[in-house]
Structure formats: structure tokens, C-alpha cells
Motif scaffolding. Structure first.
Motif, PDB file in Angstrom:
ATOM      1  N   PRO A   9       0.830  -1.202   0.000  1.00 46.46           N
ATOM      2  CA  PRO A   9       0.000   0.000   0.000  1.00 46.46           C
ATOM      3  C   PRO A   9       0.872   1.263   0.000  1.00 46.46           C
ATOM      4  CG  PRO A   9      -0.782  -1.561   1.645  1.00 46.46           C
ATOM      5  CD  PRO A   9       0.547  -2.067   1.149  1.00 46.46           C
ATOM      6  N   PRO A  10       0.479   2.273  -0.797  1.00 43.25           N
ATOM      7  CA  PRO A  10       1.259   3.507  -0.844  1.00 43.25           C
ATOM      8  C   PRO A  10       1.329   4.167   0.536  1.00 43.25           C
ATOM      9  CG  PRO A  10      -0.325   3.439  -2.634  1.00 43.25           C
ATOM     10  CD  PRO A  10      -0.649   2.299  -1.716  1.00 43.25           C
ATOM     11  N   GLY A  11       2.481   4.749   0.845  1.00 41.33           N
ATOM     12  CA  GLY A  11       2.660   5.443   2.115  1.00 41.33           C
ATOM     13  C   GLY A  11       1.914   6.764   2.156  1.00 41.33           C
ATOM     14  N   LYS A  12       1.909   7.370   3.335  1.00 45.00           N
ATOM     15  CA  LYS A  12       1.182   8.630   3.529  1.00 45.00           C
ATOM     16  C   LYS A  12       1.700   9.764   2.663  1.00 45.00           C
ATOM     17  CE  LYS A  12      -0.479   7.957   8.171  1.00 45.00           C
ATOM     18  NZ  LYS A  12      -0.405   6.862   8.890  1.00 45.00           N
ATOM     19  N   GLY A  13       2.985   9.712   2.256  1.00 45.20           N
ATOM     20  CA  GLY A  13       3.562  10.783   1.456  1.00 45.20           C
ATOM     21  C   GLY A  13       3.290  10.671  -0.033  1.00 45.20           C
ATOM     22  N   VAL A  14       2.598   9.621  -0.466  1.00 47.13           N
ATOM     23  CA  VAL A  14       2.331   9.423  -1.896  1.00 47.13           C
ATOM     24  C   VAL A  14       1.072  10.203  -2.284  1.00 47.13           C
ATOM     25  CG1 VAL A  14       1.788   7.728  -3.683  1.00 47.13           C
ATOM     26  CG2 VAL A  14       3.410   7.148  -1.873  1.00 47.13           C
ATOM     27  N   PRO A  15       1.181  11.124  -3.265  1.00 52.22           N
ATOM     28  CA  PRO A  15      -0.001  11.873  -3.694  1.00 52.22           C
ATOM     29  C   PRO A  15      -1.128  10.940  -4.158  1.00 52.22           C
ATOM     30  CG  PRO A  15       1.994  12.813  -4.663  1.00 52.22           C
ATOM     31  CD  PRO A  15       2.389  11.512  -4.009  1.00 52.22           C
ATOM     32  N   ALA A  16      -2.353  11.327  -3.896  1.00 49.92           N
ATOM     33  CA  ALA A  16      -3.521  10.502  -4.241  1.00 49.92           C
ATOM     34  C   ALA A  16      -3.543  10.141  -5.728  1.00 49.92           C
ATOM     35  CB  ALA A  16      -4.811  11.213  -3.846  1.00 49.92           C
ATOM     36  N   ARG A  17      -3.120  11.062  -6.590  1.00 51.83           N
ATOM     37  CA  ARG A  17      -3.164  10.788  -8.042  1.00 51.83           C
ATOM     38  C   ARG A  17      -2.200   9.662  -8.423  1.00 51.83           C
ATOM     39  NH1 ARG A  17      -0.007  15.438  -7.621  1.00 51.83           N
ATOM     40  NH2 ARG A  17       1.893  15.424  -8.870  1.00 51.83           N
ATOM     41  N   TYR A  18      -1.120   9.476  -7.646  1.00 54.85           N
ATOM     42  CA  TYR A  18      -0.199   8.363  -7.881  1.00 54.85           C
ATOM     43  C   TYR A  18      -0.701   7.097  -7.184  1.00 54.85           C
ATOM     44  CZ  TYR A  18       3.263  11.914  -9.338  1.00 54.85           C
ATOM     45  OH  TYR A  18       3.919  12.935  -9.955  1.00 54.85           O
ATOM     46  N   ALA A  19      -1.181   7.255  -5.950  1.00 59.22           N
ATOM     47  CA  ALA A  19      -1.668   6.114  -5.171  1.00 59.22           C
ATOM     48  C   ALA A  19      -2.810   5.398  -5.899  1.00 59.22           C
ATOM     49  CB  ALA A  19      -2.120   6.574  -3.795  1.00 59.22           C
ATOM     50  N   ALA A  20      -3.573   6.124  -6.717  1.00 60.43           N
ATOM     51  CA  ALA A  20      -4.713   5.539  -7.436  1.00 60.43           C
ATOM     52  C   ALA A  20      -4.286   4.403  -8.365  1.00 60.43           C
ATOM     53  CB  ALA A  20      -5.443   6.621  -8.232  1.00 60.43           C
ATOM     54  N   PHE A  21      -3.008   4.369  -8.781  1.00 58.21           N
ATOM     55  CA  PHE A  21      -2.524   3.314  -9.680  1.00 58.21           C
ATOM     56  C   PHE A  21      -2.217   2.011  -8.946  1.00 58.21           C
ATOM     57  CE2 PHE A  21      -1.832   6.947 -12.405  1.00 58.21           C
ATOM     58  CZ  PHE A  21      -2.029   6.455 -13.685  1.00 58.21           C
ATOM     59  N   SER A  22      -2.050   2.078  -7.629  1.00 58.65           N
ATOM     60  CA  SER A  22      -1.660   0.908  -6.848  1.00 58.65           C
ATOM     61  C   SER A  22      -2.731  -0.178  -6.926  1.00 58.65           C
ATOM     62  CB  SER A  22      -1.455   1.329  -5.384  1.00 58.65           C
ATOM     63  OG  SER A  22      -1.104   0.214  -4.604  1.00 58.65           O
ATOM     64  N   GLY A  23      -2.295  -1.432  -7.045  1.00 56.86           N
ATOM     65  CA  GLY A  23      -3.234  -2.543  -7.042  1.00 56.86           C
ATOM     66  C   GLY A  23      -3.061  -3.451  -8.240  1.00 56.86           C
ATOM     67  N   ILE A  24      -3.984  -4.383  -8.369  1.00 60.02           N
ATOM     68  CA  ILE A  24      -3.970  -5.352  -9.462  1.00 60.02           C
ATOM     69  C   ILE A  24      -5.104  -5.014 -10.419  1.00 60.02           C
ATOM     70  CG2 ILE A  24      -4.156  -7.788 -10.087  1.00 60.02           C
ATOM     71  CD1 ILE A  24      -2.982  -8.425  -7.305  1.00 60.02           C
ATOM     72  N   TRP A  25      -4.766  -4.929 -11.679  1.00 60.17           N
ATOM     73  CA  TRP A  25      -5.691  -4.538 -12.744  1.00 60.17           C
ATOM     74  C   TRP A  25      -5.782  -5.671 -13.756  1.00 60.17           C
ATOM     75  CZ3 TRP A  25      -7.626   0.497 -12.363  1.00 60.17           C
ATOM     76  CH2 TRP A  25      -6.993   1.310 -11.414  1.00 60.17           C
ATOM     77  N   ALA A  26      -6.963  -5.910 -14.300  1.00 59.92           N
ATOM     78  CA  ALA A  26      -7.131  -6.974 -15.297  1.00 59.92           C
ATOM     79  C   ALA A  26      -8.053  -6.495 -16.408  1.00 59.92           C
ATOM     80  CB  ALA A  26      -7.702  -8.230 -14.650  1.00 59.92           C
ATOM     81  N   GLY A  27      -7.803  -7.017 -17.604  1.00 63.31           N
ATOM     82  CA  GLY A  27      -8.640  -6.673 -18.746  1.00 63.31           C
ATOM     83  C   GLY A  27      -8.226  -7.463 -19.969  1.00 63.31           C
ATOM     84  N   GLN A  28      -8.720  -7.017 -21.120  1.00 61.75           N
ATOM     85  CA  GLN A  28      -8.388  -7.672 -22.375  1.00 61.75           C
ATOM     86  C   GLN A  28      -7.855  -6.639 -23.356  1.00 61.75           C
ATOM     87  OE1 GLN A  28     -11.884  -9.839 -23.724  1.00 61.75           O
ATOM     88  NE2 GLN A  28     -10.934 -11.712 -22.940  1.00 61.75           N
ATOM     89  N   LEU A  29      -6.825  -7.046 -24.070  1.00 58.89           N
ATOM     90  CA  LEU A  29      -6.266  -6.222 -25.139  1.00 58.89           C
ATOM     91  C   LEU A  29      -6.909  -6.652 -26.443  1.00 58.89           C
ATOM     92  CD1 LEU A  29      -2.551  -6.451 -24.003  1.00 58.89           C
ATOM     93  CD2 LEU A  29      -4.087  -4.496 -23.730  1.00 58.89           C
ATOM     94  N   ASN A  30      -7.316  -5.668 -27.235  1.00 58.96           N
ATOM     95  CA  ASN A  30      -7.993  -5.924 -28.510  1.00 58.96           C
ATOM     96  C   ASN A  30      -9.204  -6.834 -28.339  1.00 58.96           C
ATOM     97  OD1 ASN A  30      -5.906  -4.389 -29.498  1.00 58.96           O
ATOM     98  ND2 ASN A  30      -5.241  -5.861 -31.016  1.00 58.96           N
ATOM     99  N   GLY A  31      -9.805  -6.841 -27.142  1.00 64.54           N
ATOM    100  CA  GLY A  31     -11.018  -7.602 -26.891  1.00 64.54           C
ATOM    101  C   GLY A  31     -10.841  -9.106 -26.829  1.00 64.54           C
ATOM    102  N   MET A  32      -9.562  -9.595 -26.880  1.00 67.64           N
ATOM    103  CA  MET A  32      -9.392 -11.041 -26.885  1.00 67.64           C
ATOM    104  C   MET A  32      -8.166 -11.562 -26.154  1.00 67.64           C
ATOM    105  SD  MET A  32      -8.312 -11.867 -30.771  1.00 67.64           S
ATOM    106  CE  MET A  32      -8.320 -10.465 -31.849  1.00 67.64           C
ATOM    107  N   TYR A  33      -7.234 -10.707 -25.785  1.00 71.08           N
ATOM    108  CA  TYR A  33      -6.007 -11.163 -25.122  1.00 71.08           C
ATOM    109  C   TYR A  33      -6.028 -10.736 -23.660  1.00 71.08           C
ATOM    110  CZ  TYR A  33      -4.459 -11.584 -29.984  1.00 71.08           C
ATOM    111  OH  TYR A  33      -4.360 -11.909 -31.309  1.00 71.08           O
ATOM    112  N   ASP A  34      -6.073 -11.715 -22.754  1.00 74.50           N
ATOM    113  CA  ASP A  34      -6.116 -11.417 -21.327  1.00 74.50           C
ATOM    114  C   ASP A  34      -4.794 -10.847 -20.843  1.00 74.50           C
ATOM    115  OD1 ASP A  34      -8.720 -12.339 -21.012  1.00 74.50           O
ATOM    116  OD2 ASP A  34      -8.063 -14.397 -20.645  1.00 74.50           O
ATOM    117  N   GLY A  35      -4.896  -9.872 -19.931  1.00 72.85           N
ATOM    118  CA  GLY A  35      -3.701  -9.304 -19.325  1.00 72.85           C
ATOM    119  C   GLY A  35      -3.985  -8.871 -17.904  1.00 72.85           C
ATOM    120  N   LYS A  36      -2.940  -8.851 -17.071  1.00 73.17           N
ATOM    121  CA  LYS A  36      -3.031  -8.349 -15.703  1.00 73.17           C
ATOM    122  C   LYS A  36      -1.815  -7.484 -15.433  1.00 73.17           C
ATOM    123  CE  LYS A  36      -5.764 -11.659 -13.105  1.00 73.17           C
ATOM    124  NZ  LYS A  36      -5.780 -12.630 -12.020  1.00 73.17           N
ATOM    125  N   LEU A  37      -2.069  -6.353 -14.819  1.00 69.75           N
ATOM    126  CA  LEU A  37      -1.011  -5.430 -14.425  1.00 69.75           C
ATOM    127  C   LEU A  37      -1.083  -5.262 -12.918  1.00 69.75           C
ATOM    128  CD1 LEU A  37       1.184  -3.263 -15.031  1.00 69.75           C
ATOM    129  CD2 LEU A  37      -0.702  -1.630 -15.291  1.00 69.75           C
TER     130      LEU A  37
END
Length: 117
Positions: A9-37
Motif C-alpha cells: 500500500p502507498p505510504g502517507k507521502g504518496v499523492p492521491a493521483r499516484y496512489a490511485a494506480f496501486s493494485g492489481i488490474w485486469a482486462g483484455q487487449l484488442n477484446g481477446m487477449y487477457d492481461g493483468k497489471l
């Protein structure tokens, strides 16, 4: 992606706009290729460490690559991954990223949603 991937988890000194990126993200590229960031760490200056996992992607077999990068404005850009891919992720809204994955002259795009912290 390994279930043991640990997001710090981002520390207290991390701006909210940067902290918003923290975590696990999932989706599909070109509607057919699974990816996780997984954005594993975010520093107060916007530097990140991340792990990207993909399923079958054109000629690229499933795999995982670790990397680092930086957030500028509303876009996270990772340095070139060991497999040669370039990844950018732009925050569209809280909880939604527009991801671009470029490899071997091909560009894939898709929308990713946060699936975990």
C-alpha cells in the motif's frame, strides 16, 4: 499471475493521483487477449515497480515480466520489459485504466479494471 504477488500500500507521502494506480488490474487487449497489471509499489515521486502477466498474445506464449516505471500526469509508463514489450496505462477514471501494450511492431489496447489491492 502468481497469487503470491504482493502489492505494498502507498505510504502517507504518496499523492492521491499516484496512489490511485496501486493494485492489481485486469482486462483484455484488442477484446481477446487477457492481461493483468500489478502495480506493486508507488513512491512519492511517482516511481513504480510492477509485474505484467499475459495469456496467449499473438506469437507470444503466456508469461510474466517484472519492470519499473514512472507516473507522469495521469499516465504510468513502464520501462521496456524483458520480453521487449512497452506498456503504458492511462487513468481514465477511478478504477479504470486504458492500457497500451506494444511488442514487435504490433500495438494492442484495452480497458483494465482494478480487481485487487
Amino acid at each position: 499471475m502468481d497469487q503470491a504477488v504482493a502489492v505494498v500500500p502507498p505510504g502517507k507521502g504518496v499523492p492521491a493521483r499516484y496512489a490511485a494506480f496501486s493494485g492489481i488490474w485486469a482486462g483484455q487487449l484488442n477484446g481477446m487477449y487477457d492481461g493483468k497489471l500489478a502495480v506493486l509499489t508507488v513512491s512519492p515521486g511517482g516511481q513504480v515497480t510492477a509485474s505484467y502477466a499475459w495469456g496467449d498474445l499473438a506469437d507470444n506464449k503466456p508469461g510474466v515480466a517484472d519492470g519499473s516505471g514512472r507516473i507522469a500526469g495521469n499516465t504510468l509508463k513502464l520501462g521496456r520489459l524483458p520480453n521487449g514489450a512497452d506498456i503504458t496505462a492511462t487513468m481514465l477514471s477511478e478504477g479504470t485504466l486504458s492500457v497500451t501494450y506494444a511488442l514487435a511492431g504490433q500495438t494492442y489496447t484495452g480497458s483494465f479494471a482494478r480487481v485487487g489491492q
